[in-house]
Design an enzyme around this catalytic site. Structure first.
Site, PDB file in Angstrom:
ATOM      1  N   GLU A 180       0.632  -1.262   0.333  1.00 52.13           N
ATOM      2  CA  GLU A 180      -0.330  -0.163  -0.173  1.00 52.13           C
ATOM      3  C   GLU A 180       0.669   0.959   0.097  1.00 52.13           C
ATOM      4  O   GLU A 180       0.520   2.298  -0.767  1.00 52.13           O
ATOM      5  CB  GLU A 180      -1.081   0.049   1.385  1.00 52.13           C
ATOM      6  N   TYR A 197      -6.404   6.128   5.174  1.00 54.22           N
ATOM      7  CA  TYR A 197      -6.668   5.180   4.215  1.00 54.22           C
ATOM      8  C   TYR A 197      -5.466   3.906   3.833  1.00 54.22           C
ATOM      9  O   TYR A 197      -6.140   2.668   4.280  1.00 54.22           O
ATOM     10  CB  TYR A 197      -6.091   5.709   2.716  1.00 54.22           C
ATOM     11  N   ASP A 228      -9.768   6.333  -1.227  1.00 57.31           N
ATOM     12  CA  ASP A 228      -9.264   6.605  -1.861  1.00 57.31           C
ATOM     13  C   ASP A 228      -9.076   7.516  -2.947  1.00 57.31           C
ATOM     14  O   ASP A 228     -10.855   7.812  -3.305  1.00 57.31           O
ATOM     15  CB  ASP A 228      -7.864   5.120  -2.557  1.00 57.31           C
ATOM     16  N   CYS A 282     -20.342   2.831 -18.501  1.00 54.45           N
ATOM     17  CA  CYS A 282     -21.140   2.950 -17.819  1.00 54.45           C
ATOM     18  C   CYS A 282     -21.521   1.777 -17.927  1.00 54.45           C
ATOM     19  O   CYS A 282     -22.762   0.946 -17.736  1.00 54.45           O
ATOM     20  CB  CYS A 282     -22.168   3.961 -17.338  1.00 54.45           C
TER      21      CYS A 282
HETATM   22 FE1  SF4 Z   1     -19.186   5.230 -12.947  1.00 51.86          FE
HETATM   23 FE2  SF4 Z   1     -21.083   5.017 -15.033  1.00 51.86          FE
HETATM   24 FE3  SF4 Z   1     -20.987   2.834 -12.875  1.00 51.86          FE
HETATM   25 FE4  SF4 Z   1     -21.847   5.359 -12.201  1.00 51.86          FE
HETATM   26  S1  SF4 Z   1     -22.286   3.354 -14.091  1.00 51.86           S
HETATM   27  S2  SF4 Z   1     -20.014   4.960 -11.177  1.00 51.86           S
HETATM   28  S3  SF4 Z   1     -20.300   6.691 -13.122  1.00 51.86           S
HETATM   29  S4  SF4 Z   1     -19.091   3.800 -14.203  1.00 51.86           S
END
Ligand code: SF4
Length: 428
Positions: A60, A144, A162, A223
């Site tokens: 770490e 942390y 972090d 996402c």
């Molecule tokens: Fe991150 Fe997109 Fe997942 Fe939301 S949906 S935590 S913005 S990767």
């Protein structure tokens, strides 16, 4: 103490990231390929708690400000040389710095060694067993690192925060206030501690960091592949905007309730009114940071003093930096901060004065010559080097200069002399 009031969208009570067995809950732990982040093999297989904590601790500390790919070789060499706290406690600072060479932020290695000595001499060789005690008792161990050691090595149900976790949580809960502010950091720690999976805290913390490192990345986050998108308010906001734009295009506009409206004026975690949500940025609206301070320019003269030594071989003067502060205890060519507006002639005199004080030899200002300027950036402060040779600084036929303690207190470093290789030494 006044409890801050924030709007309901920043709470963790209405979602959970993972509480079930692997592969069943769709949470961060269920993502295939979790833990590609560096997790020391020694720590995973070690049955002794102190050795396990030591292995996690070393990794770490090395991983602070440094990428995994760079750390692995250093980590392996370190653990080979000092496999236990006791072995590290017996090492000299020179040995630690030698192994650390090239990894940067040298105070990390020094603090590790100091802390190892403390564990051996004051704590009977036993690592503190909770995050709170690790942070309180070990120099160089912050919140942390303490959380990471305690959750991974001892299974303590404590979160970690972090840079990766900050990004994930700020997006999950649309936290748009300055993510380095104490109010936001405190809230993020509360969230991390509330979310951590009680049954597998170490795995959970690593998975959350991994999510930030590989999916919820700073630019262009993935996402669509994210295992927690259903819980993510930033993602939902983007989806809602897309749905609205599509309805508009096909003329079927129906009012969409704004689920992100908080209705709490002055929420300390929402984006400031002056910096509202920017649709073109999508989820990367978060996290937000205060504008960086402009780097400060500073000039440093670095002096290369050469002489012919006992057998005609070139020798160079190096000095040891003070034992605290920037690059503490390391050896370097003598260097001196220079005033911004100093004329060259004046610079030479200042330098010659210092070189005389450092060496005790009659260094003549006129004998110094500028070699080159070298702009480079240190984290603090930026630095510009000029190299100045001093030919024949009172060459003594006697023994070479070997470390001569002149003390830290007066700001005068220790002196030493390094032998140059004939073929590599340029005559200056
Ligand atoms: Fe991150 Fe997109 Fe997942 Fe939301 S949906 S935590 S913005 S990767």
């Amino acid at each position: 103490m006044q409890v801050p009031t924030w709007c309901s969208k920043h709470t963790t009570s209405n979602f959970i990231l993972c509480a079930g067995p692997v592969g069943t809950c769709g949470g961060v732990l269920c993502r295939p390929g979790s833990f590609s982040v560096f997790f020391p093999f020694q720590a995973a297989t070690e049955t002794d708690a102190d050795r396990r904590a030591y292995a996690v601790w070393v990794s770490e500390i090395m991983l602070q400000q440094t990428q995994v790919a760079t750390v692995i070789d250093y980590y392996n060499r370190w653990m080979q040389k000092w496999p236990t706290l006791q072995a590290l406690a017996q090492a000299s600072l020179e040995e630690v710095n030698e192994l650390w060479a090239g990894l940067g932020y040298y105070s990390r290695g020094k603090r590790l060694q100091e802390a190892a000595r403390k564990v051996v001499s004051e704590l009977a060789g036993q690592m503190p067993r909770t995050a709170e005690d690790l942070q309180k008792l070990l120099p160089g161990v912050g919140r942390y690192t303490a959380g990471a050691i305690a959750s991974i090595s001892y299974g303590q149900a404590t979160g970690v925060v972090d840079g990766n976790v900050i990004r994930v949580l700020c997006r999950l809960r649309c936290i748009g206030a300055d993510s380095s502010s104490p109010a936001v950091i405190d809230r993020l720690w509360d969230m991390a501690n509330a979310l951590v999976d009680r049954s597998r805290p170490g795995d959970f913390n690593q998975a959350l960091m991994e999510l930030g490192a590989t999916v919820c990345v700073p630019k262009a986050p993935l996402c669509g592949e994210c295992p927690v998108k259903q819980h993510c308010r930033a993602w939902r906001r983007v989806e809602k905007e897309l749905a609205f734009a599509s309805q508009k295009l096909f003329g079927k506009l129906t009012p969409v309730p704004d689920v992100e409206d908080c209705g709490v004026g002055g929420c300390p975690l929402c984006p400031p009114a002056t910096e509202p949500w920017d649709s073109s940025l999508g989820v990367t609206n978060f996290p937000r940071k205060a504008a960086k301070k402009q780097p400060r320019a500073a000039r440093t003269a670095t002096c290369v003093l050469e002489r012919r030594g006992c057998h005609g071989a070139p020798e160079y003067l190096i000095v040891q930096r003070p034992s605290s502060g920037l690059l503490a205890g390391l050896w370097e060519f003598p260097s001196l901060p220079l005033a911004q507006d100093l004329q060259e002639e004046k610079q030479r005199e200042v330098l010659a004065d210092h070189l005389r004080a450092w060496t005790g030899w009659p260094v003549v200002a006129g004998g110094l010559r500028f070699i080159a300027g070298c702009p480079h950036l240190l984290s603090h402060p930026p630095d510009i080097c000029g190299l100045l040779p001093a030919p024949g600084w009172g060459c003594d036929p006697g023994p070479c200069l070997v470390p001569v303690p002149l003390g830290d207190g007066g700001g005068v470093p220790r002196l030493s002399c390094v032998h140059g290789h004939e073929e590599g030494a340029e005559s200056t």
